[in-house]
Design a protein around this motif. Structure first.
Motif, PDB file in Angstrom:
ATOM      1  N   SER A 164      -4.074  -1.089  -0.672  1.00  0.00           N
ATOM      2  CA  SER A 164      -4.679  -2.031   0.260  1.00  0.00           C
ATOM      3  C   SER A 164      -6.173  -2.181   0.013  1.00  0.00           C
ATOM      4  O   SER A 164      -6.781  -1.386  -0.704  1.00  0.00           O
ATOM      5  CB  SER A 164      -4.475  -1.544   1.703  1.00  0.00           C
TER       6      SER A 164
ATOM      7  N   GLY B 210      -2.808  -5.720   2.249  1.00  0.00           N
ATOM      8  CA  GLY B 210      -2.161  -4.436   2.398  1.00  0.00           C
ATOM      9  C   GLY B 210      -1.506  -4.229   3.746  1.00  0.00           C
ATOM     10  O   GLY B 210      -1.315  -5.181   4.510  1.00  0.00           O
TER      11      GLY B 210
ATOM     12  N   ALA C 199      -2.912   3.908   4.775  1.00  0.00           N
ATOM     13  CA  ALA C 199      -2.390   2.767   4.019  1.00  0.00           C
ATOM     14  C   ALA C 199      -0.933   3.029   3.649  1.00  0.00           C
ATOM     15  O   ALA C 199      -0.610   4.089   3.117  1.00  0.00           O
ATOM     16  CB  ALA C 199      -3.223   2.551   2.753  1.00  0.00           C
TER      17      ALA C 199
END
Lengths: 248, 248
Positions: free
Chosen positions: A122, A77, A118
């Motif tokens: 992720s 991610g 994020a």
DNA sequence: GAGACCCTTTGATGTGCGTCAAAGTCGTGT
DNA sequence: ACACGACTTTGACGCACATCAAAGGGTCTC
């Protein structure tokens, strides 16, 4: 399906065999915290790392003022960290990708000093900090590597200061692109072609410029044949000239 | 005169009784590395710290690319750290005073990533890093405190990014003065009146602005009754209004 | 699959700070 | 005490980037 059947707040995971982190099995071990550990040490590290945590795009991993208890290794991610002032200005302080560590800011005062968000779906491996310190005091190579990682963060920040304090808009953007390129490269992806996970506004915030200026610089780089831009898809066409751009 | 008769490169020291560092006797121990250690631990730390090193104004404690072997606690004096690019631009990345630690940047790659220069005659206590790591793995409170110090450096750098990325010239200078004020205060000096050890140019470099702009801001602050400036002597006359200035 | 919203691009205009220049002040060394 | 050099201040002017504005495109949601 063996162990770790704990209920998690997941909506999308369909057939993840196990959520237990396993540094020993992880392709990132040459990039992440286990660097320099031997096989048996890595296996001991496995026991220390908590269950993996999944985040959807836009979700916060932690927020400013949250109690600090773990640092996080990014399994997959992309994240940003940012600060927010009372008067509403926010400053992106970094972008983190696969293999990077998040949360080192929290050690100093037992609470986080920034937000971690994020930028795409992720997955992170939480490493409870108390355990890590305990473990580090036993395994010298882990202690040493951990210190290097913290120091690397300090050195990285110095570079950002140089960028913000001394460079012009085009230089900043060139430096930014080259930095991403190098990081993708060291993770086995193409250094010349990648997808930006962040918006122009977030790039601008990180680089101390407005989103319009970021956009204009992209356009100018494209006109000059340095890069090709299609929304968030970037191709670096002339890396040497991009580098040259930074020293004038 | 007991021990430590080693020849040093000193011209001015006339009757320094001993150069051996002694954390146990040091007034800085509540500010410096020994924070949180008990008496016997501090005494063990004494054995770890090398002989004190004196520097004249303008002297380098270390330079970029120098091999890293120790971090330094500032016993007395004032330093700056800076980066220099190939094309001659330089960026001051920090100012350090009594009780602060220098050299954490060197851990990451076994060599220093910036220059550290004394801005006045100074004295530092070198702490060989290998010894420190060894010792930290034995004394948990030292390990823990050391990690906090590194993390604090990361948090500090985040603040500088905010400053450089989002603030206007006046806000930057106000933030700078208030930061100094607070640091002098926590060292037992007046928070409202102090002597700047650095030039306008160095302030400007740190704050990402030109020396003329620094000078103009000082003048404007003075005209508005916020501070009084006499060369390097600064008096903060209206701290609340200086603080207010930062959120607009 | 349609609509809403967010993101991006591009242009026109404004301004905060940089640049250039010159005079003044302080500190330092002889 | 003097003189030099380094640092500081102040003014005039210019420019890089911010701001304001509007239109176009992509993507996510229902």
């Amino acid at each position: 399906m063996p162990s770790s059947l704990k209920a998690h707040t997941e909506c999308t995971a369909t057939h993840t065999p196990t959520l237990k982190a396993a540094c020993s099995q992880c392709g990132l071990k040459e990039l992440c915290l286990p660097v320099g550990l031997n096989q048996s040490e890595i296996e001991r590290l496995d026991n220390l790392v908590g269950d993996r945590r999944k985040l959807r795009r836009g979700e916060h991993l932690y927020r400013t003022e949250d109690h600090f208890e773990a640092i996080y290794a990014i399994k997959t991610g992309f994240f940003k960290t940012d600060l927010l002032t009372e008067d509403g200005r926010d400053q992106v302080t970094g972008f983190q990708m696969t293999g990077d560590l998040l949360g080192l800011d929290g050690i100093s005062a037992d609470k986080h000093s920034c937000n971690a968000v994020a930028l795409e779906d992720s997955e992170v491996c939480p490493i409870p900090f108390a355990n890590l310190e305990h473990f580090a005091s036993e395994i010298r190579s882990l202690q040493s590597h951990f210190h290097r990682l913290m120091s690397r963060e300090i050195v990285r920040d110095q570079g950002v200061m140089m960028l913000l304090g001394k460079m012009r808009a085009e230089e900043r953007l060139a430096a930014f692109l080259l930095n991403l390129s190098q990081r993708f490269n060291s993770r086995g992806f193409s250094p010349a072609e990648f997808h930006l996970r962040m918006t122009r506004d977030e790039i601008g915030s990180y680089l101390g410029m407005k989103l319009e200026t970021v956009s204009r610089c992209f356009s100018r780089f494209q006109d000059e044949g340095l890069i090709s831009v299609q929304q968030k898809h970037i191709r670096l066409l002339d890396i040497p000239r991009l580098k040259a751009l930074m020293s004038r």
